[in-house]
Design a protein around this motif. Structure first.
Motif: not given
Length: 320
Positions: A59-65
């Motif tokens: 996973y790379k830097p991210m936000v998951c909603l």
């Protein structure tokens, strides 16, 4: 609570309505299961109509909603579960094992994932009128490179503004950067905002660890030189080792091994190379050591594991 402030149960209903709209939009723009890139740079939509097998991914830097369903990710031996009530933030590149837990054809797993660029978050931090996130306990003590936080109404509204742009593609070049910036702002103002702030501050210890992770990731097939990496990020080798493990839950050597084995698996599946060639290309000199470590991570020797994965992929394709 001052006059005019909405009650907690009203806020919950408001969030539920936003989640229902987000789910409807994700379904609209994902005709089938899988991860779908969009016209908005860095935004992907994910759909799954059944629970999944554990999937090893960096996973790379991210936000998951998540709009619907539930998922877990595993970092080393630690398990993090997230769902519509809790969003996931990954702050550095991490080898994770992801698994969709709740999904069905009637109510598929639906998720919006947005890349996080620490430099963009850092640029927002230079705004003089930006309210400062409340300080998290621990100061410069490093924390894991991922966390979950409660989904709130301002963040949901920002996410909806972003995904609605898919309905008016002509607006994306101008309005998408503004919507992404608002999401960054909402994350910074959230209950875990101080953790995101630290990774974006130039010269912070968190950013030095992020740079060390990037160096290991970029040179995963080469012998690991901790002293050289420590010099490059201006840390002592012992401090680097300790803080690296605090963020990633693994030592630099364990992190490198995960990257090597995941890339070898990808090579065998995607480029149809044999196990010995794949092991050599990712940095292993001993085929037996490669097979041993591969089996430890994926639960089966390379040839058997790849045959199983191909069989699964063929079954899914046949099912349409």
């Amino acid at each position: 609570m001052h006059a005019g402030a909405p009650a907690a149960e009203e806020l919950d209903r408001e969030i539920e309505w936003r989640l229902a709209e987000l789910a409807a939009l994700i379904e609209r723009f994902t005709a089938e299961d899988g991860m779908h890139a969009t016209a908005v740079k860095g935004m992907s939509l994910i759909r799954a109509s059944r629970p999944s097998e554990p999937l090893h991914t960096v996973y790379k830097p991210m936000v998951c909603l998540i709009a619907q369903g539930r998922k877990q990710v595993m970092l080393a031996d630690e398990v993090v579960v997230y769902d519509p009530a809790r969003y996931l933030v990954v702050t550095v590149d991490l080898p994770l094992v992801g698994q969709v837990l709740v999904a069905s054809r009637e109510r598929p797993y639906l998720c919006l994932a947005l890349d996080l660029e620490p430099s963009d978050v850092g640029a927002l931090l230079t705004e003089p009128r930006l309210p400062r996130p409340s300080a998290a306990p621990g100061g410069e003590r490093e924390e894991r490179g991922l966390f979950v936080s409660r989904t709130d109404l301002p963040l949901m509204d920002a996410a909806l503004r972003l995904i609605r742009l898919l309905e008016t593609p002509q607006d994306i070049p101008i309005l998408a950067p503004l919507a992404v910036r608002e999401i960054h702002y909402r994350l910074l103002m959230g209950e875990q905002g101080a953790r995101l702030q630290r990774i974006a501050l130039a010269g912070s210890q968190a950013q030095r660890i992020a740079k060390a992770i990037s160096i290991v990731k970029s040179n995963y097939a080469r012998p690991l030189r901790i002293e050289a990496i420590a010099r490059e990020v201006h840390m002592s080798p012992s401090a680097l080792h300790h803080q690296f493990k605090a963020v990633t839950a693994m030592s630099p050597l364990q992190y490198q091994k995960q990257l090597r084995l995941q890339e070898a698996r990808r090579l065998m599946l995607g480029e149809v190379v044999d196990a010995a060639t794949a092991g050599y290309r990712v940095g292993y000199e001993s085929p037996s050591q490669f097979s041993r470590e591969y089996s430890r991570l994926f639960g089966a020797p390379p040839s058997r594991d790849v045959a199983r994965l191909r069989s699964m992929m063929g079954s899914k394709s046949a099912m349409g």
